[in-house]
Write a protein that holds these residues in place. Structure first.
Motif, PDB file in Angstrom:
ATOM      1  N   MET A 166       0.673  -1.059   0.169  1.00 53.01           N
ATOM      2  CA  MET A 166      -0.323   0.104   0.364  1.00 53.01           C
ATOM      3  C   MET A 166       0.779   1.232   0.183  1.00 53.01           C
ATOM      4  SD  MET A 166      -3.055   1.255  -0.357  1.00 53.01           S
ATOM      5  CE  MET A 166      -4.434  -0.026   0.744  1.00 53.01           C
ATOM      6  N   SER A 167       0.796   1.876  -0.919  1.00 53.82           N
ATOM      7  CA  SER A 167       1.703   3.630  -0.816  1.00 53.82           C
ATOM      8  C   SER A 167       0.484   4.331  -0.153  1.00 53.82           C
ATOM      9  CB  SER A 167       1.419   4.062  -2.168  1.00 53.82           C
ATOM     10  OG  SER A 167       1.970   2.965  -3.536  1.00 53.82           O
ATOM     11  N   ASP A 168       1.430   5.364   0.921  1.00 49.15           N
ATOM     12  CA  ASP A 168       1.298   6.369   0.851  1.00 49.15           C
ATOM     13  C   ASP A 168       1.493   7.968   0.295  1.00 49.15           C
ATOM     14  OD1 ASP A 168       0.277   8.590   3.270  1.00 49.15           O
ATOM     15  OD2 ASP A 168       1.993   8.442   4.171  1.00 49.15           O
ATOM     16  N   ILE A 169       0.472   8.435  -0.066  1.00 45.86           N
ATOM     17  CA  ILE A 169       0.769   9.085  -0.934  1.00 45.86           C
ATOM     18  C   ILE A 169       0.517  10.898  -0.475  1.00 45.86           C
ATOM     19  CG2 ILE A 169       0.602   9.930  -3.489  1.00 45.86           C
ATOM     20  CD1 ILE A 169      -0.732   7.558  -3.992  1.00 45.86           C
ATOM     21  N   LYS A 170       1.866  11.745  -0.246  1.00 47.46           N
ATOM     22  CA  LYS A 170       1.552  13.729  -0.736  1.00 47.46           C
ATOM     23  C   LYS A 170       1.635  14.332  -0.622  1.00 47.46           C
ATOM     24  CE  LYS A 170       3.919  11.085   3.835  1.00 47.46           C
ATOM     25  NZ  LYS A 170       2.465  11.422   5.088  1.00 47.46           N
ATOM     26  N   VAL A 171       0.487  14.781  -1.409  1.00 51.23           N
ATOM     27  CA  VAL A 171       0.764  16.204  -2.997  1.00 51.23           C
ATOM     28  C   VAL A 171       0.851  17.488  -1.663  1.00 51.23           C
ATOM     29  CG1 VAL A 171      -0.753  16.959  -4.726  1.00 51.23           C
ATOM     30  CG2 VAL A 171      -0.758  14.828  -3.999  1.00 51.23           C
ATOM     31  N   PHE A 172       2.215  17.782  -2.242  1.00 55.83           N
ATOM     32  CA  PHE A 172       2.124  19.607  -1.790  1.00 55.83           C
ATOM     33  C   PHE A 172       1.350  20.458  -3.233  1.00 55.83           C
ATOM     34  CE2 PHE A 172       4.003  16.117   0.440  1.00 55.83           C
ATOM     35  CZ  PHE A 172       3.897  16.623   1.436  1.00 55.83           C
ATOM     36  N   PRO A 173       1.920  22.204  -2.859  1.00 52.20           N
ATOM     37  CA  PRO A 173       1.441  21.845  -3.933  1.00 52.20           C
ATOM     38  C   PRO A 173       2.208  23.568  -4.559  1.00 52.20           C
ATOM     39  CG  PRO A 173       1.427  23.446  -1.421  1.00 52.20           C
ATOM     40  CD  PRO A 173       1.346  21.986  -1.363  1.00 52.20           C
ATOM     41  N   SER A 174       3.906  23.180  -4.247  1.00 45.99           N
ATOM     42  CA  SER A 174       4.573  22.760  -4.657  1.00 45.99           C
ATOM     43  C   SER A 174       5.669  22.366  -4.355  1.00 45.99           C
ATOM     44  CB  SER A 174       4.894  24.820  -4.658  1.00 45.99           C
ATOM     45  OG  SER A 174       5.605  25.118  -2.950  1.00 45.99           O
ATOM     46  N   LYS A 175       7.136  22.756  -5.215  1.00 48.61           N
ATOM     47  CA  LYS A 175       8.457  21.811  -5.132  1.00 48.61           C
ATOM     48  C   LYS A 175       8.100  22.093  -3.555  1.00 48.61           C
ATOM     49  CE  LYS A 175      12.950  20.021  -7.516  1.00 48.61           C
ATOM     50  NZ  LYS A 175      13.727  20.777  -8.159  1.00 48.61           N
ATOM     51  N   SER A 176       8.903  23.496  -2.844  1.00 50.04           N
ATOM     52  CA  SER A 176       9.206  24.120  -2.313  1.00 50.04           C
ATOM     53  C   SER A 176       8.490  23.033  -1.126  1.00 50.04           C
ATOM     54  CB  SER A 176       9.652  25.373  -2.355  1.00 50.04           C
ATOM     55  OG  SER A 176       8.070  25.712  -2.023  1.00 50.04           O
ATOM     56  N   ALA A 177       7.503  23.515  -0.920  1.00 51.39           N
ATOM     57  CA  ALA A 177       6.797  23.079   0.450  1.00 51.39           C
ATOM     58  C   ALA A 177       6.921  21.419  -0.016  1.00 51.39           C
ATOM     59  CB  ALA A 177       5.348  22.810  -0.240  1.00 51.39           C
ATOM     60  N   LEU A 178       7.016  20.471  -1.200  1.00 47.02           N
ATOM     61  CA  LEU A 178       7.092  18.867  -0.536  1.00 47.02           C
ATOM     62  C   LEU A 178       9.109  18.897  -0.010  1.00 47.02           C
ATOM     63  CD1 LEU A 178       7.472  17.083  -4.265  1.00 47.02           C
ATOM     64  CD2 LEU A 178       9.540  16.672  -2.626  1.00 47.02           C
ATOM     65  N   ILE A 179       9.698  19.548  -0.918  1.00 49.19           N
ATOM     66  CA  ILE A 179      11.034  19.302  -0.299  1.00 49.19           C
ATOM     67  C   ILE A 179      11.158  19.566   1.758  1.00 49.19           C
ATOM     68  CG2 ILE A 179      13.370  20.583  -0.237  1.00 49.19           C
ATOM     69  CD1 ILE A 179      12.813  20.898  -3.506  1.00 49.19           C
ATOM     70  N   ALA A 180      10.205  21.079   1.908  1.00 48.67           N
ATOM     71  CA  ALA A 180      10.190  21.368   2.732  1.00 48.67           C
ATOM     72  C   ALA A 180       9.962  20.091   4.114  1.00 48.67           C
ATOM     73  CB  ALA A 180       9.278  22.713   3.437  1.00 48.67           C
ATOM     74  N   SER A 181       8.717  19.276   3.811  1.00 45.46           N
ATOM     75  CA  SER A 181       8.017  18.255   4.463  1.00 45.46           C
ATOM     76  C   SER A 181       8.813  16.948   4.523  1.00 45.46           C
ATOM     77  CB  SER A 181       6.309  18.031   3.325  1.00 45.46           C
ATOM     78  OG  SER A 181       6.208  17.030   4.030  1.00 45.46           O
ATOM     79  N   ALA A 182       9.637  16.519   2.786  1.00 45.13           N
ATOM     80  CA  ALA A 182      10.231  15.614   2.565  1.00 45.13           C
ATOM     81  C   ALA A 182      11.166  15.638   3.949  1.00 45.13           C
ATOM     82  CB  ALA A 182      10.252  15.605   1.612  1.00 45.13           C
ATOM     83  N   GLN A 183      12.449  17.006   3.933  1.00 45.18           N
ATOM     84  CA  GLN A 183      13.064  16.786   4.282  1.00 45.18           C
ATOM     85  C   GLN A 183      13.229  16.232   5.907  1.00 45.18           C
ATOM     86  OE1 GLN A 183      14.937  20.882   3.101  1.00 45.18           O
ATOM     87  NE2 GLN A 183      14.316  21.666   4.807  1.00 45.18           N
ATOM     88  N   GLU A 184      11.789  17.117   6.484  1.00 45.74           N
ATOM     89  CA  GLU A 184      11.139  16.896   8.230  1.00 45.74           C
ATOM     90  C   GLU A 184      10.720  15.489   8.175  1.00 45.74           C
ATOM     91  OE1 GLU A 184       8.085  18.650   9.383  1.00 45.74           O
ATOM     92  OE2 GLU A 184       8.955  21.152   8.701  1.00 45.74           O
ATOM     93  N   PHE A 185      10.220  14.751   7.250  1.00 40.49           N
ATOM     94  CA  PHE A 185       9.531  13.088   6.871  1.00 40.49           C
ATOM     95  C   PHE A 185      10.921  12.119   7.130  1.00 40.49           C
ATOM     96  CE2 PHE A 185       8.821   8.987   5.493  1.00 40.49           C
ATOM     97  CZ  PHE A 185       7.967   8.961   6.274  1.00 40.49           C
ATOM     98  N   ILE A 186      11.936  12.998   6.297  1.00 46.67           N
ATOM     99  CA  ILE A 186      13.624  11.702   6.447  1.00 46.67           C
ATOM    100  C   ILE A 186      14.642  12.213   7.513  1.00 46.67           C
ATOM    101  CG2 ILE A 186      15.408  11.420   4.946  1.00 46.67           C
ATOM    102  CD1 ILE A 186      13.923  12.454   2.853  1.00 46.67           C
ATOM    103  N   ILE A 187      15.120  13.395   8.228  1.00 48.63           N
ATOM    104  CA  ILE A 187      15.418  13.112   9.480  1.00 48.63           C
ATOM    105  C   ILE A 187      14.414  12.574  10.489  1.00 48.63           C
ATOM    106  CG2 ILE A 187      16.060  15.187  11.333  1.00 48.63           C
ATOM    107  CD1 ILE A 187      15.937  16.916   8.454  1.00 48.63           C
ATOM    108  N   GLU A 188      13.300  12.626  10.410  1.00 52.02           N
ATOM    109  CA  GLU A 188      12.825  12.292  11.835  1.00 52.02           C
ATOM    110  C   GLU A 188      12.783  10.267  11.723  1.00 52.02           C
ATOM    111  OE1 GLU A 188       8.078  11.582  13.445  1.00 52.02           O
ATOM    112  OE2 GLU A 188       8.437  13.488  12.174  1.00 52.02           O
ATOM    113  N   LYS A 189      12.184  10.047  10.444  1.00 52.04           N
ATOM    114  CA  LYS A 189      12.326   8.644  10.448  1.00 52.04           C
ATOM    115  C   LYS A 189      14.116   7.994  10.466  1.00 52.04           C
ATOM    116  CE  LYS A 189      10.181   6.031   8.659  1.00 52.04           C
ATOM    117  NZ  LYS A 189       9.301   5.735   8.317  1.00 52.04           N
ATOM    118  N   ILE A 190      15.194   9.110  10.481  1.00 47.44           N
ATOM    119  CA  ILE A 190      16.283   8.663  10.346  1.00 47.44           C
ATOM    120  C   ILE A 190      16.698   8.345  12.024  1.00 47.44           C
ATOM    121  CG2 ILE A 190      19.014   9.589  10.694  1.00 47.44           C
ATOM    122  CD1 ILE A 190      18.374  10.735   7.933  1.00 47.44           C
ATOM    123  N   GLN A 191      16.303   9.810  12.492  1.00 50.67           N
ATOM    124  CA  GLN A 191      15.980   9.373  14.037  1.00 50.67           C
ATOM    125  C   GLN A 191      15.261   8.469  14.930  1.00 50.67           C
ATOM    126  OE1 GLN A 191      14.545  13.796  14.953  1.00 50.67           O
ATOM    127  NE2 GLN A 191      16.106  14.872  15.119  1.00 50.67           N
TER     128      GLN A 191
END
Length: 240
Positions: free
Chosen positions: A1-26
């Motif tokens: 099953m895929s979790d799909i997250k859609v953002f209004p802009s590339k910059s918003a995508l990057i901001a959310s993804a970096q938070e998610f990845i950092i939290e996943k690493i931690q």
């Protein structure tokens, strides 16, 4: 099953993804005492790597790999390793032995693919089968390729090896095989731009051919998370 997250802009995508990845690493380090992550190349991950470099993370508990690499010298402008080192790894106190680049300075990609495969097996203490990376970051091209798994190429047929040789016209690459990617605990796609709309539609279609759109092959045993911007999604109604 895929979790799909859609953002209004590339910059918003990057901001959310970096938070998610950092939290996943931690979280992974908290749970396991170690985090293995395979990086993607391209323009979208670069600001994410730059953001990670600003964090105070237990760098000695992270091990860095690459999902694919062009068969060029590490200081070549097209090198994924070069980009990640300049954006992130050279800016933090990560032990050099925790960085595991693909070998690309020989004259035999097939031999180097087997060499890197053995390095990964030794690291994971996995003499057979497929080890499970904690996090694998991927992009997707407008032809539906991911890592260096290009449409209708021999690399798509390799179900035995961890590492295989990818081809894009005359450009040789080393790449994770689809079974290795699919053994991951968490795969994260980062996809932006209106030129990706058609490929995304085919990847999420039940009727499309994975050999035509290789990103469709990625169905990991763990999490599968897509970060998309509105331009990439377009008018599509993507159902995971």
């Amino acid at each position: 099953m895929s979790d799909i997250k859609v953002f209004p802009s590339k910059s918003a995508l990057i901001a959310s993804a970096q938070e998610f990845i950092i939290e996943k690493i931690q979280d992974t380090i908290t749970q396991k005492g170690i985090c293995t992550i395979a990086l993607a190349g391209g323009s979208t991950p670069k600001p994410i790597y730059e953001a990670i470099a600003l964090k105070q993370l237990p760098w000695d508990k992270m091990h860095i790999f690459w999902g694919d690499e062009r068969y060029v010298a590490p200081n070549h402008p097209d090198s994924n390793q070069k980009m990640a080192k300049e954006a992130w790894l050279n800016k933090v106190d990560i032990p050099p032995e925790n960085i595991h680049p693909m070998p690309t300075t020989g004259n035999n990609p097939q031999e180097d693919a087997l060499k890197h495969e053995q390095e990964i097996r030794n690291f994971f203490q996995c003499p057979q089968g497929f080890p499970a990376f904690d996090i694998i970051l991927l992009g997707m091209g407008d032809d539906g390729h991911t890592a260096s798994l290009f449409p209708h190429t021999q690399a798509l047929k390799n179900k035995e090896n961890l590492i295989t040789v990818g081809n894009k016209q005359d450009s040789l690459r080393l790449t994770f095989s689809s079974p290795l990617i699919n053994s991951s605990q968490c795969v994260i796609f980062l996809v932006s731009g209106s030129n990706k709309q058609n490929a995304l539609k085919e990847v999420f279609s039940k009727d499309s051919n994975p050999h035509e759109y290789p990103s469709k092959m990625i169905q990991p045993q763990g999490e599968l998370i897509w970060f998309l911007d509105d331009d990439a999604q377009g008018e599509l109604k993507i159902n995971p």
